[in-house]
Design a protein around this motif. Structure first.
Motif, PDB file in Angstrom:
ATOM      1  N   TYR A   1      -1.511  -0.385  -9.221  1.00  0.00           N
ATOM      2  CA  TYR A   1      -2.042   0.186  -7.990  1.00  0.00           C
ATOM      3  C   TYR A   1      -3.366   0.879  -8.306  1.00  0.00           C
ATOM      4  O   TYR A   1      -3.483   1.574  -9.316  1.00  0.00           O
TER       5      TYR A   1
ATOM      6  N   ARG B   1      -3.456   0.739  -3.264  1.00  0.00           N
ATOM      7  CA  ARG B   1      -3.069  -0.622  -2.918  1.00  0.00           C
ATOM      8  C   ARG B   1      -2.662  -1.365  -4.187  1.00  0.00           C
ATOM      9  O   ARG B   1      -3.267  -1.187  -5.242  1.00  0.00           O
ATOM     10  N   ALA B   2      -1.650  -2.207  -4.084  1.00  0.00           N
ATOM     11  CA  ALA B   2      -1.258  -3.056  -5.216  1.00  0.00           C
ATOM     12  C   ALA B   2      -2.399  -4.028  -5.477  1.00  0.00           C
ATOM     13  O   ALA B   2      -2.727  -4.845  -4.629  1.00  0.00           O
TER      14      ALA B   2
ATOM     15  N   THR C   1       0.837  -1.197   0.000  1.00  0.00           N
ATOM     16  CA  THR C   1       0.000   0.000   0.000  1.00  0.00           C
ATOM     17  C   THR C   1       0.875   1.250   0.000  1.00  0.00           C
ATOM     18  O   THR C   1       1.974   1.248   0.548  1.00  0.00           O
TER      19      THR C   1
END
Length: 137
Positions: free
Chosen positions: A130, A115-116, A110
């Motif tokens: 992301y 967030r990935a 993150t």
């Protein structure tokens, strides 16, 4: 945004597929000259802004908001880790950040409100996407 633009390939591809505008940033004069040449060749320069500037400085000074950002810096130098925190502040609520690294590099799960969401591995490279946490499904 094509950060670390080099030839401008990623941003030019986005323009050719209908992106309204692309901003190209690279610190190398040689890279900027190649981007400008490629934009002239493709006749997409009217939809582009080209900046010769270090990525971190550009992000600190910019007031732009981006829907899509491509990051393909030199591998193995921790550059993405350094610029991601500032970049996420410039992303729209539905924005996507695409980071290209070597397969061995590990990026944070993150960064701020992002967030990935997916990771793809192709040979020796890795692409990490992301997205904003609350928009991810």
């Amino acid at each position: 945004l094509d950060l670390f633009a080099e030839s401008g390939q990623l941003g030019i591809e986005a323009l050719s597929r209908g992106a309204a505008h692309a901003t190209f940033v690279d610190s190398s004069q040689r890279a900027i000259a190649v981007v400008e040449k490629n934009l002239r060749h493709t006749k997409l320069g009217g939809n582009a802004t080209v900046r010769r500037e270090e990525a971190g400085n550009f992000l600190l000074r910019s007031r732009e908001t981006f829907d899509l950002a491509f990051l393909d810096p030199p591998y193995g130098k921790g550059i993405i880790d350094a610029v991601l925190p500032e970049l996420v502040q410039h992303m729209s609520d539905y924005g996507i950040i695409v980071c290209e690294t070597s397969r061995e590099e590990t990026l944070p799960e993150t960064v701020g409100t992002f967030r990935a969401s997916k990771t793809y591995r192709y040979g020796k490279i890795q692409l990490t996407l992301y997205r904003k946490k609350e928009t991810e499904e």
